[in-house]
Motif scaffolding. Structure first.
Motif, PDB file in Angstrom:
ATOM      1  N   MET A  63       2.882   1.486  12.311  1.00 35.47           N
ATOM      2  CA  MET A  63       1.833   2.510  12.187  1.00 35.47           C
ATOM      3  C   MET A  63       0.986   2.565  13.457  1.00 35.47           C
ATOM      4  SD  MET A  63       0.631   2.411   8.171  1.00 35.47           S
ATOM      5  CE  MET A  63       0.571   0.621   7.971  1.00 35.47           C
ATOM      6  N   GLU A  64       0.701   1.410  14.039  1.00 36.31           N
ATOM      7  CA  GLU A  64      -0.043   1.382  15.299  1.00 36.31           C
ATOM      8  C   GLU A  64       0.773   2.016  16.417  1.00 36.31           C
ATOM      9  OE1 GLU A  64      -0.829  -2.747  15.755  1.00 36.31           O
ATOM     10  OE2 GLU A  64      -2.606  -2.736  14.422  1.00 36.31           O
ATOM     11  N   LYS A 119       4.804  -6.529   5.710  1.00 33.82           N
ATOM     12  CA  LYS A 119       3.459  -5.989   5.898  1.00 33.82           C
ATOM     13  C   LYS A 119       3.075  -5.980   7.382  1.00 33.82           C
ATOM     14  CE  LYS A 119       1.126  -6.623   1.468  1.00 33.82           C
ATOM     15  NZ  LYS A 119       0.419  -5.325   1.529  1.00 33.82           N
ATOM     16  N   GLU A 120       3.407  -7.049   8.080  1.00 36.29           N
ATOM     17  CA  GLU A 120       3.130  -7.084   9.523  1.00 36.29           C
ATOM     18  C   GLU A 120       3.944  -6.014  10.248  1.00 36.29           C
ATOM     19  OE1 GLU A 120       3.708 -10.967  11.099  1.00 36.29           O
ATOM     20  OE2 GLU A 120       2.192 -11.896   9.799  1.00 36.29           O
ATOM     21  N   LYS A 154       2.352  -2.569   9.693  1.00 35.60           N
ATOM     22  CA  LYS A 154       1.138  -2.444  10.510  1.00 35.60           C
ATOM     23  C   LYS A 154       1.482  -2.138  11.965  1.00 35.60           C
ATOM     24  CE  LYS A 154      -3.097  -5.030  11.631  1.00 35.60           C
ATOM     25  NZ  LYS A 154      -2.961  -5.103  13.099  1.00 35.60           N
ATOM     26  N   LYS A 155       2.457  -2.857  12.494  1.00 32.79           N
ATOM     27  CA  LYS A 155       2.836  -2.643  13.889  1.00 32.79           C
ATOM     28  C   LYS A 155       3.419  -1.248  14.090  1.00 32.79           C
ATOM     29  CE  LYS A 155       5.605  -4.464  17.688  1.00 32.79           C
ATOM     30  NZ  LYS A 155       6.477  -5.556  18.175  1.00 32.79           N
ATOM     31  N   THR A 172       0.845  -1.188   0.000  1.00 33.90           N
ATOM     32  CA  THR A 172       0.000   0.000   0.000  1.00 33.90           C
ATOM     33  C   THR A 172       0.881   1.239   0.000  1.00 33.90           C
ATOM     34  OG1 THR A 172      -0.084   0.192   2.405  1.00 33.90           O
ATOM     35  CG2 THR A 172      -1.703  -1.274   1.369  1.00 33.90           C
ATOM     36  N   GLU A 175       1.081   3.591   2.282  1.00 35.29           N
ATOM     37  CA  GLU A 175       1.733   3.753   3.588  1.00 35.29           C
ATOM     38  C   GLU A 175       2.885   2.765   3.738  1.00 35.29           C
ATOM     39  OE1 GLU A 175      -1.733   3.296   6.113  1.00 35.29           O
ATOM     40  OE2 GLU A 175      -1.501   5.379   6.796  1.00 35.29           O
ATOM     41  N   GLU A 176       2.686   1.542   3.270  1.00 34.08           N
ATOM     42  CA  GLU A 176       3.750   0.540   3.360  1.00 34.08           C
ATOM     43  C   GLU A 176       4.937   0.918   2.484  1.00 34.08           C
ATOM     44  OE1 GLU A 176       0.788  -3.301   4.242  1.00 34.08           O
ATOM     45  OE2 GLU A 176       1.474  -2.868   2.209  1.00 34.08           O
TER      46      GLU A 176
END
Length: 804
Positions: free
Chosen positions: A684-685, A677-678, A681-682, A587, A589-590
């Motif tokens: 960004m959180e 990807k993981e 996600k981490k 994505t 963001e990624e």
């Protein structure tokens, strides 16, 4: 009614009095804790470091000068008085830590904090910690000189304890509501045993036995090779071993024991290690040899180290001491300097024991039945009943695992054979190093050292540099000790020990430097078997390349190297990932996060965000490669980092790349994408909750109090770069516990720093005043006093006076 009010008031008074003066669970007695006369308020002050103190047993006055760093410089007229003074001063500034470490070593924590520590204490008793200390004490007491100095140190500690008012107890005693007990020479043996456990009890035998059973020998040897494809050992590869005329033990016929073990005892921190190196006069810009040492241990308050100068008319040494042990451990005198790194040799093995019957009074050995003996371990528990644990001992050692502890078969167990149980006078080598004057004295000092095995680096004013890998090493047959062994077969016993003269070593090598960073000690030409115990493969190469690249090296170069944050591990995998990973599914963001790590220069500095991305990505990727290990309900150790990266780059289609919980067949490239990807996600959180994920904020290095990092007594969010694989091996709560650089001029000039302070009192300015300088890579000049009369730069003086 008035009587009723009186009775109610009296009852309420009694309840309040009881609550204020009774320990409720983990809460200290509040009244005693807050008592203005004896409570915590009395701890908000620095220790007295002036005036005179009368001590019985001294033969002459002892002078103690304190410099601006709160370092005590002790001047005594003889060694007995010197070590008595060392004990007294150590107790004055580090009493609670001094004692607490020996409680931990002896498996006595339940006496202090209650039932929560029972499992820990049982494990230490079954590890044979007290037994090992007793064996070492026997060896130490055989030497009259060592015994005399141990007793002098004991008497110094006890003089301080006996004259300590309750109001002046360190705050931890008040928090936990207990009192110091008398020091004994056995406690020094326990302290040394504690270090042996920390540095010489790492092993994977039972986990490897499970892996062998699951994957087979060919697969196991590929995943866990004795030598990696790249080896930059401690002792240079071109070393001539032709002087060795002993041979490796012959391999017997082996029938592998393939038991299944579900759970193993706790292991020491996997990153316990160190760096050290020394350069020759020809390579030194000043013409003097230079030596550096930085042990990597847990970052705790009070610090594991306490800096002192110890002087008599015959010798004077300065450096880091271990509270509870005599002498300087890592330091220098007017003639030599020395330091240690962990040698991480495999000196702990496991043997399957078959008992004759349920009484366990005999076990099978060499075709017959051999008697056991039982050690009854009495574990006292604060606020609860005493626990009794019967530990069976064989000629191998304690049967740690049996049906009463992590096992289920009353007729079998697993016995530990450990160098820590062999006994040894491991105090004497450091006392001899303190007074050594040249290479011959250094070698004479360390040659009887048993455990934990260390890489002893050396430099002298005579221009010599050297490094010995010293310890008492079993002469194993090839493969011995990798897996659980048959305890009934005498051929599986340790047959002999490598003669000390044949321990790997180097003196004045042609390259002009010696170094160690917990890597493989030797190459394959060394004639004795050395098992790959998970040796370091990154820090050592950065250090050696740095030292080899420069013709002339300065003290500032040494500073830069100790604080070097270059991540060689990341630099060897990420370019391959960038070349082979399909990024089309990322994505926006990624992609932004991916571009951030692509721009990273592989330096783990505090303002870098690439370090945070890399660390998270690597953890996710490593876990996905070895997901098969997590699926098994048995004890397993995943393959080492270096071999994992080798597998990813050279065997991207290996079956271990396939994730067992998915229907697809994954390759390394698939794992790169999934784990990234993981990671994104981490991150960004994390950013949404905490803000920017720069390395300082994300790593969040802290120096925690020994009591589970009590926030009020700890330091958090320190601005230090590096990670576990960089030379500056500063992880979250682990890293350089003492940095030292010595120039062997006359007299020597030295720098030192550690993450703490000289005082063990959280109320003192000197409790943590070194931490800020340590984090940013600054050093303190160490004042090496040449005599007691020159008091320039001294802030206070105290005299210890004999009792007349």
């Amino acid at each position: 009614m008035n009587y009723l009010k009186l009775i109610v008031t009296l009852l309420l008074t009694l309840v309040v009095f009881y609550v204020l003066n009774t320990k409720l669970g983990s809460i200290p007695p509040i009244g005693k804790f807050l008592d203005p006369v004896n409570g915590i308020w009395q701890n908000d002050k620095d220790d007295n470091i002036s005036g005179e103190v009368v001590i019985s047993g001294l033969s002459a006055p002892v002078t103690i000068h304190y410099d601006a760093l709160f370092i005590p410089h002790i001047f005594a007229q003889n060694n007995a008085d010197l070590y008595k003074a060392q004990g007294y001063i150590t107790a004055k500034h580090r009493l609670w830590q001094l004692e607490f470490q020996t409680y931990a070593a002896a498996g006595r924590i339940s006496e202090i904090i209650g039932e929560k520590a029972i499992n820990y204490d049982r494990e230490e008793r079954r590890r044979g910690m007290v037994y090992g200390a007793e064996q070492s004490l026997k060896k130490m007491t055989e030497d009259p000189e060592t015994l005399a100095y141990l007793e002098a140190y004991r008497d110094g500690v006890n003089h301080y304890i006996q004259n300590l008012d309750e109001k002046d107890f360190p705050v931890e005693y008040k928090l936990l509501d207990y009192k110091p007990e008398p020091w004994t020479i056995k406690k020094t043996a326990l302290l040394l045993m504690y270090m042996t456990k920390m540095l010489a009890s790492r092993e994977h035998d039972l986990e490897y036995t499970n892996a062998l059973r699951l994957f087979g020998k060919e697969r196991f040897d590929f995943l866990y090779p004795d030598f990696f494809d790249r080896n930059d050992p401690i002792i240079p590869k071109d070393t001539d071993w032709s002087f060795i005329d002993a041979t490796m033990s012959a391999s017997p016929s082996v029938v592998q024991v393939l038991d299944t073990i579900k759970e193993t005892i706790n292991k020491p921190h996997p990153d316990n290690g160190s760096n050290n190196w020394a350069i020759s006069p020809d390579k030194s810009a000043s013409g003097h040899p230079l030596l550096a040492n930085d042990p990597h241990l847990g970052l705790n308050l009070p610090s594991i180290w306490f800096v002192m100068q110890l002087s008599t008319p015959e010798h004077s040494a300065m450096g880091a001491t271990l509270p509870g042990a005599l002498g300087i451990i890592s330091g220098f005198n007017n003639h030599i300097s020395w330091g240690e790194t962990n040698a991480t040799r495999d000196v702990l093995d496991w043997y399957k024991i078959e008992f004759k019957d349920a009484s366990r009074r005999q076990y099978k050995y060499d075709g017959t039945w051999k008697d056991t003996h039982v050690r009854i371990e009495e574990i006292r528990v604060k606020g609860s009943q005493t626990i009794m644990d019967s530990v069976i001992y064989t000629h191998h050692g304690p049967v740690t695992y049996d049906h009463q502890f992590k096992g289920d078969n009353p007729l079998k167990g697993y016995a530990m054979k450990w160098i820590g149980h062999e006994g040894g006078n491991n105090q004497r080598p450091f006392l001899k190093l303190n007074s050594a004057k040249n290479y011959e004295d250094y070698l004479e000092a360390i040659k009887t050292y048993t455990a934990p095995s260390q890489n002893f680096v050396f430099a002298s004013t005579e221009g010599d540099i050297a490094l010995w890998i010293q310890g008492k090493f079993p002469n194993k047959w090839e493969g011995q000790g990798k897996f659980l062994m048959d305890g009934s077969d005498p051929d599986h016993d340790w047959q002999s020990f490598i003669p000390q003269a044949y321990n790997a070593h180097t003196k004045n090598p042609e390259r002009g430097f010696v170094s160690s960073a917990n890597q493989h000690p030797v190459d394959e030409s060394y004639p004795f078997y050395v098992f790959n115990d998970g040796y370091e493969t990154y820090r050592n190469r950065v250090i050696n390349e740095f030292l080899d690249s420069k013709d002339k090296i300065t003290v500032d170069d040494f500073k830069d190297l100790q604080n070097n944050n270059f991540n060689l591990k990341a630099s060897e995998l990420l370019p391959y990932i960038f070349e082979t990973m399909n990024t089309s599914a990322l994505t926006q963001e990624e992609k932004e996060i991916y571009q951030q790590i692509q721009a990273w220069d592989f330096n783990s500095d505090i303002d870098q965000i690439g370090s945070s991305i890399w660390t998270t990505w690597w953890r996710n990727l490593y876990g996905k490669v070895w997901d098969e290990y997590d699926a098994e309900n048995i004890a397993l150790d995943k393959p080492f980092t270096y071999q994992t990266i080798y597998l990813l780059k050279n065997h991207p289609d290996d079956e271990f790349m396939d994730i067992i919980d998915t229907p697809e067949v994954e390759t390394a490239q698939d794992l790169f994408l999934m784990s990234f990807k993981e990671t994104a996600k981490k991150l960004m959180e994390w950013k949404a909750q905490n803000g920017p994920y720069n390395w300082k904020a994300y790593k969040a290095t802290y120096v925690g109090h020994l009591l589970q990092a009590l926030p009020a007594f700890s330091r958090f969010d320190l601005p230090i770069g590096g990670d576990r694989n960089t030379v500056n091996a500063a992880a979250e709560n682990h890293g350089p516990s003492w940095r030292m650089i010595v120039e062997m001029s006359t007299p020597p000039k030295a720098l030192g720093i550690y993450p703490g302070g000289q005082s063990g009192n959280p109320g003192s300015y000197y409790y943590d005043n070194f931490i800020d300088d340590w984090a940013v890579g600054n050093y303190h000049e160490l004042l090496f006093m040449q005599n007691a009369s020159n008091t320039k730069d001294i802030i206070s003086t105290q005299a210890l006076i004999p009792l007349k």
